[in-house]
Design an enzyme around this catalytic site. Structure first.
Site, PDB file in Angstrom:
ATOM      1  N   ASN A 121       1.063  -1.296  -0.039  1.00  0.00           N
ATOM      2  CA  ASN A 121      -0.007   0.061   0.047  1.00  0.00           C
ATOM      3  C   ASN A 121       0.859   1.298   0.106  1.00  0.00           C
ATOM      4  O   ASN A 121       0.293   2.238   0.389  1.00  0.00           O
ATOM      5  CB  ASN A 121      -1.000  -0.115   1.291  1.00  0.00           C
ATOM      6  CG  ASN A 121      -2.108   0.792   1.180  1.00  0.00           C
ATOM      7  OD1 ASN A 121      -2.405   1.651  -0.066  1.00  0.00           O
ATOM      8  ND2 ASN A 121      -3.065   0.992   2.006  1.00  0.00           N
ATOM      9  N   ASP A 597     -16.935  -0.956  -3.209  1.00  0.00           N
ATOM     10  CA  ASP A 597     -15.551  -0.232  -3.549  1.00  0.00           C
ATOM     11  C   ASP A 597     -14.700  -1.498  -3.378  1.00  0.00           C
ATOM     12  O   ASP A 597     -14.507  -2.260  -2.359  1.00  0.00           O
ATOM     13  CB  ASP A 597     -15.245   0.762  -2.889  1.00  0.00           C
ATOM     14  CG  ASP A 597     -16.035   1.859  -2.857  1.00  0.00           C
ATOM     15  OD1 ASP A 597     -16.660   2.202  -3.965  1.00  0.00           O
ATOM     16  OD2 ASP A 597     -16.232   2.884  -1.975  1.00  0.00           O
ATOM     17  N   HIS A 692      -7.758  13.752  -8.604  1.00  0.00           N
ATOM     18  CA  HIS A 692      -6.431  13.893  -8.136  1.00  0.00           C
ATOM     19  C   HIS A 692      -5.953  15.228  -8.159  1.00  0.00           C
ATOM     20  O   HIS A 692      -4.725  15.522  -7.573  1.00  0.00           O
ATOM     21  CB  HIS A 692      -5.475  12.782  -8.537  1.00  0.00           C
ATOM     22  CG  HIS A 692      -6.005  11.412  -8.309  1.00  0.00           C
ATOM     23  ND1 HIS A 692      -6.659  10.750  -9.371  1.00  0.00           N
ATOM     24  CD2 HIS A 692      -6.330  10.448  -7.225  1.00  0.00           C
ATOM     25  CE1 HIS A 692      -7.185   9.272  -8.926  1.00  0.00           C
ATOM     26  NE2 HIS A 692      -6.615   9.351  -7.565  1.00  0.00           N
TER      27      HIS A 692
HETATM   28  C1  LIG Z   1      -7.136   5.549  -1.323  1.00  0.00           C
HETATM   29  N1  LIG Z   1      -6.065   5.043  -0.810  1.00  0.00           N
HETATM   30  C2  LIG Z   1      -6.105   4.576   0.516  1.00  0.00           C
HETATM   31  C3  LIG Z   1      -5.225   3.380   0.760  1.00  0.00           C
HETATM   32  N2  LIG Z   1      -5.508   2.786   1.783  1.00  0.00           N
HETATM   33  C4  LIG Z   1      -6.412   3.083   2.711  1.00  0.00           C
HETATM   34  N3  LIG Z   1      -6.354   2.509   3.930  1.00  0.00           N
HETATM   35  N4  LIG Z   1      -7.037   4.061   2.758  1.00  0.00           N
HETATM   36  C5  LIG Z   1      -7.223   4.832   1.552  1.00  0.00           C
HETATM   37  O1  LIG Z   1      -8.042   5.821   1.265  1.00  0.00           O
HETATM   38  N5  LIG Z   1      -4.309   3.035  -0.231  1.00  0.00           N
HETATM   39  C6  LIG Z   1      -4.367   3.609  -1.458  1.00  0.00           C
HETATM   40  C7  LIG Z   1      -4.870   5.079  -1.505  1.00  0.00           C
HETATM   41  C8  LIG Z   1      -3.656   5.950  -0.682  1.00  0.00           C
HETATM   42  N6  LIG Z   1      -4.306   7.336  -0.585  1.00  0.00           N
HETATM   43  C9  LIG Z   1      -4.359   7.813   0.654  1.00  0.00           C
HETATM   44  C10 LIG Z   1      -4.770   9.260   0.430  1.00  0.00           C
HETATM   45  C11 LIG Z   1      -4.911   9.972   1.646  1.00  0.00           C
HETATM   46  C12 LIG Z   1      -4.293   9.505   2.857  1.00  0.00           C
HETATM   47  C13 LIG Z   1      -4.526  10.550   4.221  1.00  0.00           C
HETATM   48  O2  LIG Z   1      -4.774  11.564   3.864  1.00  0.00           O
HETATM   49  N7  LIG Z   1      -4.375   9.913   5.556  1.00  0.00           N
HETATM   50  C14 LIG Z   1      -4.412  11.009   6.369  1.00  0.00           C
HETATM   51  C15 LIG Z   1      -4.783  10.264   7.559  1.00  0.00           C
HETATM   52  C16 LIG Z   1      -6.441   9.845   7.221  1.00  0.00           C
HETATM   53  C17 LIG Z   1      -7.100   9.642   8.705  1.00  0.00           C
HETATM   54  O3  LIG Z   1      -6.879   8.468   9.315  1.00  0.00           O
HETATM   55  N8  LIG Z   1      -7.510  10.575   9.294  1.00  0.00           N
HETATM   56  C18 LIG Z   1      -7.951  10.660  10.718  1.00  0.00           C
HETATM   57  C19 LIG Z   1      -7.458  11.813  11.259  1.00  0.00           C
HETATM   58  C20 LIG Z   1      -6.156  11.412  11.737  1.00  0.00           C
HETATM   59  C21 LIG Z   1      -5.097  12.681  12.300  1.00  0.00           C
HETATM   60  O4  LIG Z   1      -4.250  12.759  11.688  1.00  0.00           O
HETATM   61  N9  LIG Z   1      -5.885  13.206  13.354  1.00  0.00           N
HETATM   62  C22 LIG Z   1      -5.079  14.271  13.768  1.00  0.00           C
HETATM   63  C23 LIG Z   1      -5.862  15.360  14.379  1.00  0.00           C
HETATM   64  C24 LIG Z   1      -6.786  15.756  13.373  1.00  0.00           C
HETATM   65  C25 LIG Z   1      -7.116  17.279  13.787  1.00  0.00           C
HETATM   66  O5  LIG Z   1      -7.215  17.643  14.764  1.00  0.00           O
HETATM   67  O6  LIG Z   1      -7.632  17.877  12.888  1.00  0.00           O
HETATM   68  C26 LIG Z   1      -4.010  13.600  15.021  1.00  0.00           C
HETATM   69  O7  LIG Z   1      -4.637  12.452  15.460  1.00  0.00           O
HETATM   70  O8  LIG Z   1      -3.099  14.232  15.343  1.00  0.00           O
HETATM   71  C27 LIG Z   1      -9.716  11.347  10.697  1.00  0.00           C
HETATM   72  O9  LIG Z   1     -10.112  11.684   9.709  1.00  0.00           O
HETATM   73  O10 LIG Z   1     -10.078  10.905  11.639  1.00  0.00           O
HETATM   74  C28 LIG Z   1      -3.112  11.619   6.561  1.00  0.00           C
HETATM   75  O11 LIG Z   1      -3.147  12.516   7.496  1.00  0.00           O
HETATM   76  O12 LIG Z   1      -2.090  11.132   6.321  1.00  0.00           O
HETATM   77  C29 LIG Z   1      -3.929   8.396   2.869  1.00  0.00           C
HETATM   78  C30 LIG Z   1      -3.842   7.367   2.029  1.00  0.00           C
HETATM   79  N1  LIG Z   2     -16.232   5.452  -1.653  1.00  0.00           N
HETATM   80  C1  LIG Z   2     -14.991   5.708  -1.884  1.00  0.00           C
HETATM   81  C2  LIG Z   2     -14.044   5.053  -2.795  1.00  0.00           C
HETATM   82  C3  LIG Z   2     -12.691   5.629  -2.813  1.00  0.00           C
HETATM   83  S1  LIG Z   2     -11.800   4.551  -3.677  1.00  0.00           S
HETATM   84  C4  LIG Z   2     -14.771   7.313  -1.902  1.00  0.00           C
HETATM   85  O1  LIG Z   2     -15.652   7.855  -2.490  1.00  0.00           O
HETATM   86  O2  LIG Z   2     -13.803   8.022  -1.383  1.00  0.00           O
END
Ligand SMILES: CN1c2c(nc(N)[nH]c2=O)NC[C@@H]1CNc1ccc(C(=O)N[C@@H](CCC(=O)N[C@@H](CCC(=O)N[C@@H](CCC(=O)O)C(=O)O)C(=O)O)C(=O)O)cc1
Ligand SMILES: N[C@@H](CCS)C(=O)O
Ligand SMILES: [Zn+2]
Length: 753
Positions: A121, A597, A692
């Site tokens: 991943n 999905d 994207h």
């Molecule tokens: C579609 N993709 C995904 C993959 N794998 C997955 N498991 N999920 C996917 O969607 N693989 C292929 C692609 C890879 N693409 C991406 C795209 C974007 C991200 C991403 O943006 N990741 C975020 C983390 C997402 C998340 O878990 N969010 C949490 C918040 C977590 C966090 O950081 N919280 C903060 C506090 C936030 C605040 O106060 O505002 C903290 O804890 O400090 C959520 O929404 O709750 C990233 O930031 O990296 C990943 C893969």
């Molecule tokens: N239902 C998901 C698919 C991402 S691949 C979305 O809309 O983000």
């Protein structure tokens, strides 16, 4: 050349994000202009130093360097040979910002393409190589990091992507003549790698690691011959470090004897994903003077190693090679940093886990055991607790009626009678922008400053806004927008039995973006509905159909850490059964369309052809279990993105979804002809614009994409949607893009009459 021994144990690479995602925060601060380059470099240096010190403290005696990256190791390799496309040089930026321009693009210049790193991943940036690309040795980064480690009292082993893998993963630069392959440039690139090696030797490097994982996938005889030729030349460099060629993610096969026919001093094999290389090696006869780096600690999963069994496997090699080093099977980039950050995990589960730091400890122990004897190794954890087994799930699966849904034509009629959709129905892929407010609400819920009711209220407000927006825009099939999902896999992992969620088990996905994969440790079931409340609420607000939204079984497996004590297929079927329960409940709640999905369908495809058929069979079965429980009048959609799907088109057809939405805009709808050629004859929603990029497509671009689609697919089977979900975009751009999409659909609809 020095004769420094390799050491007893090593890791092929290590997470670079830091224990608390320090790199993510530093990068995003730098990009936002909140810190300068000096501060970013200081944080980078601290992170590298912390890793080296940690590995030394843990007892790993051959420590790698240059495994750190500000964005991606393939991009670093491109920079190390100066393969910077002119379009980025022309921006006139300094070195660091040119690097980030290649990684992220600029307002006028798209980034390098991002794609999956083998079956993981993690995503790498695809170098663009043409016949005229001028390679120049730029050893600055590996040399500087080596010097940094030396200043801390460690002689590290710089790691670089090997020249053959670099070119096999690159793509032809635009404008390259038809038939040109980057791999055609191997001789030129090897010349520059020879210079890099000489420079590293000058800097005092004793061993260098060149990664050639591309040779664990099916390769032609000519490619293997070229690999042999490349390392024969690098081996002949007069002033060079000792060469360690690492492979991972599978068996080297015929590439193994090819490498052993060259002067390289060490070869790494992956005993976890490619155990067959052990026999192949034994068949090569004695290999005096060589070091075999045995990857016996799984770097791609989080289970604790059975150290006694692993030592026994490595011991087989001691009869073959003079020197056997214990290693991880691949870089530890793919696992979270430290299990010690997870005090709240169930102790029975914790006792069975190892993250990067713990895996480093395992290789150190195994290395010493190989020298001193295995008596010192601890017993493996015993059998899994009985409570992790769920007989009800197992008997339900065994007895599942294989009730086939009616054939597509009948289903399609039943669905159209119910839904009454216009030709070219418009919809989205599910998510709407994940705003800071939504993430903050989740952070407050976790911190206890917002209670569950308050959180639900905020999500309902968001859903109501998203539904109202879609009605205003005139979309035909609505979604609830997925505001409640932190991630499309983690969200389900947090609700299913048999899964565990970590508190901070982050793994880099690309650049500063991370994911927190759940752990599937036991039999899977669904204690309670997971999405029905949100979808049902959205449906209560509108007379238009709201599409329910689930992540499919294959994608859930691909983006989780999965138990290894039973075949993946069995775990996939259990996840599928839980999803099937969810579809039945969604249907009962009045949801008439359900999207499941499967963006990772291609990702789990085994790297070698031999295992692909069996994989596709179980992947299709799992999807059909997940979607086969609803009535014929309930329309099943699936959605695919992030990959080239050419190799799995027959499986996409076999999923038997009523509608398949698929990323298509960047390939100018070519996927439609390919799908038709594979026999696919059901509904299809080729993405009409690329989500994207923040760029809002002009309406005429969407219209043109749709006209191409109408020429390839009968209009009564064609859907209109973006390429993927909108979670990474902002509302202003989404509103404009979707308004264009609806208007373009109306325009092309009118042309059908
Ligand atoms: C579609 N993709 C995904 C993959 N794998 C997955 N498991 N999920 C996917 O969607 N693989 C292929 C692609 C890879 N693409 C991406 C795209 C974007 C991200 C991403 O943006 N990741 C975020 C983390 C997402 C998340 O878990 N969010 C949490 C918040 C977590 C966090 O950081 N919280 C903060 C506090 C936030 C605040 O106060 O505002 C903290 O804890 O400090 C959520 O929404 O709750 C990233 O930031 O990296 C990943 C893969
Ligand atoms: N239902 C998901 C698919 C991402 S691949 C979305 O809309 O983000
Ligand atoms: Zn998608």
């Amino acid at each position: 050349m020095t004769t420094t021994p390799f050491g007893l144990s090593t890791v092929l690479g290590y997470p670079r994000i830091g224990p608390d995602r320090e790199l993510k925060r530093a990068l995003e601060s730098y990009w936002a202009g909140r810190i300068d380059a000096t501060a970013l470099h200081r944080i980078g240096a601290e992170l590298r130093a912390a890793v080296w010190r940690d590995l030394r403290h843990i007892g790993v005696d051959a420590i790698p360097s240059n495994t750190f990256s500000y964005y991606d190791h393939m991009l670093d390799a491109a920079v190390a040979v100066d393969a910077v496309p002119d379009r980025f040089r022309r921006l006139g930026l300094d070195e660091l910002d040119t690097y980030f321009a290649m990684a992220r693009g600029t307002a006028g210049e798209p980034a390098l393409e991002l794609t999956k790193w083998f079956g993981t991943n993690y995503h790498y940036l695809v170098p663009e190589i043409g016949p005229d690309t001028v390679f120049v040795a730029r050893p600055g980064k590996p040399v500087a990091e080596f010097a940094e480690s030396r200043a801390l009292g460690m002689t590290t082993r710089p790691v670089l992507v090997g020249p053959a893998t670099f070119l096999l993963l690159a793509k032809a630069a635009s404008g390259a003549p038809e038939g040109f392959r980057p791999f055609d440039r191997l001789d030129d690139l090897v010349t520059v790698y020879a210079e890099l090696l000489a420079e590293l030797a000058d800097a005092g490097v004793a061993w260098v690691q060149l990664d050639e994982p591309a040779f664990t996938t099916d390769r032609t005889g000519a490619e293997i011959d070229a690999l042999r030729g490349a390392y024969a030349r690098l081996g002949a460099v007069r002033q060079r470090p000792r060469l360690f060629v690492a492979s991972y993610f599978g068996e080297l096969g015929d590439a193994l004897p090819a490498l052993l026919a060259t002067p390289v001093e060490a070869v790494g094999i992956d005993l976890v994903a490619g155990p067959g290389d052990v026999n192949r090696l034994a068949g090569c006869g004695p290999i005096p003077g060589r070091t075999i780096v045995a990857g016996i600690v799984d770097g791609h999963n989080i289970w604790r190693t059975d150290l006694r069994a692993a030592a026994a496997r490595a011991a087989v090699l001691t009869g073959v090679a003079d020197d056997v080093v214990v290693s991880t099977s691949c870089s530890l980039l793919h696992v979270p940093v430290d299990l010690d950050a997870e005090p709240d995990l169930d102790p029975d589960l914790r006792a069975r886990l190892a993250f990067a730091r713990q895996k480093a400890g395992e290789v150190a122990q195994l290395g010493r055991a190989l020298r001193d004897g295995v008596a010192v190794l601890p017993e493996p954890p015993g059998a899994a607790p009985a409570a992790w087994r769920d007989e009800r799930v197992r008997s339900r699966l065994a007895e599942l009626p294989v009730r086939r849904r009616e054939a597509y034509p009948q289903r399609a009629r039943a669905q159209q009678d119910r839904l009454g959709l216009p030709p070219l129905p418009t919809t989205t892929i599910g998510s709407f922008p994940q705003t800071d407010q939504l993430r903050r609400a989740r952070a407050e819920l976790r911190a206890g400053t917002l209670d569950a009711d308050g959180y639900a209220e905020r999500m309902r407000t968001e859903i109501a806004d998203v539904v109202a927006l879609q009605e205003r825009l005139g979309l035909d099939v609505l979604v609830h927008g997925e505001p409640e999902r932190n991630d499309m896999v983690q969200y389900f992992g947090e609700q299913l039995a048999g899964f565990a969620a970590t508190a901070s088990g982050w793994v880099q996905s690309y650049g500063s973006r991370c994911v927190r994969p759940p752990i599937i440790y036991g039999d899977v079931s669904r204690p309670a509905p997971m999405t029905v409340g949100w979808a049902g609420y959205a449906q209560s607000l509108t007379t238009r159909p709201v599409k329910g939204m689930l992540t499919g079984p294959v994608t859930i497996l691909a983006w989780s850490f999965v138990r290894t004590d039973q075949p993946l297929a069995d775990t996939a079927n259990q996840v599928a059964l839980a999803l099937r329960d969810e579809t039945v409940d969604l249907e009962a709640a009045g949801i008439q369309i359900i999207q499941v999905d499967e963006p990772a369908l291609r990702e789990l495809l085994p790297l070698r052809r031999a295992g692909q058929r069996a994989y596709l069979d179980w992947a299709v079965t799992a999807f059909r279990i997940a979607t086969g429980g609803v009535a014929d009048g309930t329309q099943i959609h699936t959605h695919l993105c992030y990959s080239e799907f050419g190799e799995v088109l027959p499986a996409i057809d076999a999923l038997d979804a009523d509608v398949t939405s698929i990323e298509a805009s960047r390939s100018k709808m070519e996927i439609l002809a390919d799908l038709r050629a594979a026999g696919y004859g059901r509904g299809v929603g080729p993405g009409v614009y690329d989500i994207h990029s923040p760029r809002v497509p002009a309406q005429h671009e969407i219209t043109e994409a749709l006209r191409l689609a109408v020429a390839a697919v009968p209009a009564d089977r064609l859907w209109v949607n973006p390429d993927c979900g909108l979670k990474t975009r902002g509302y202003p751009e989404v509103e404009r893009a979707l308004a264009g999409l609806v208007a373009a659909a109306a325009e092309v609809r009118a042309e059908l009459r």
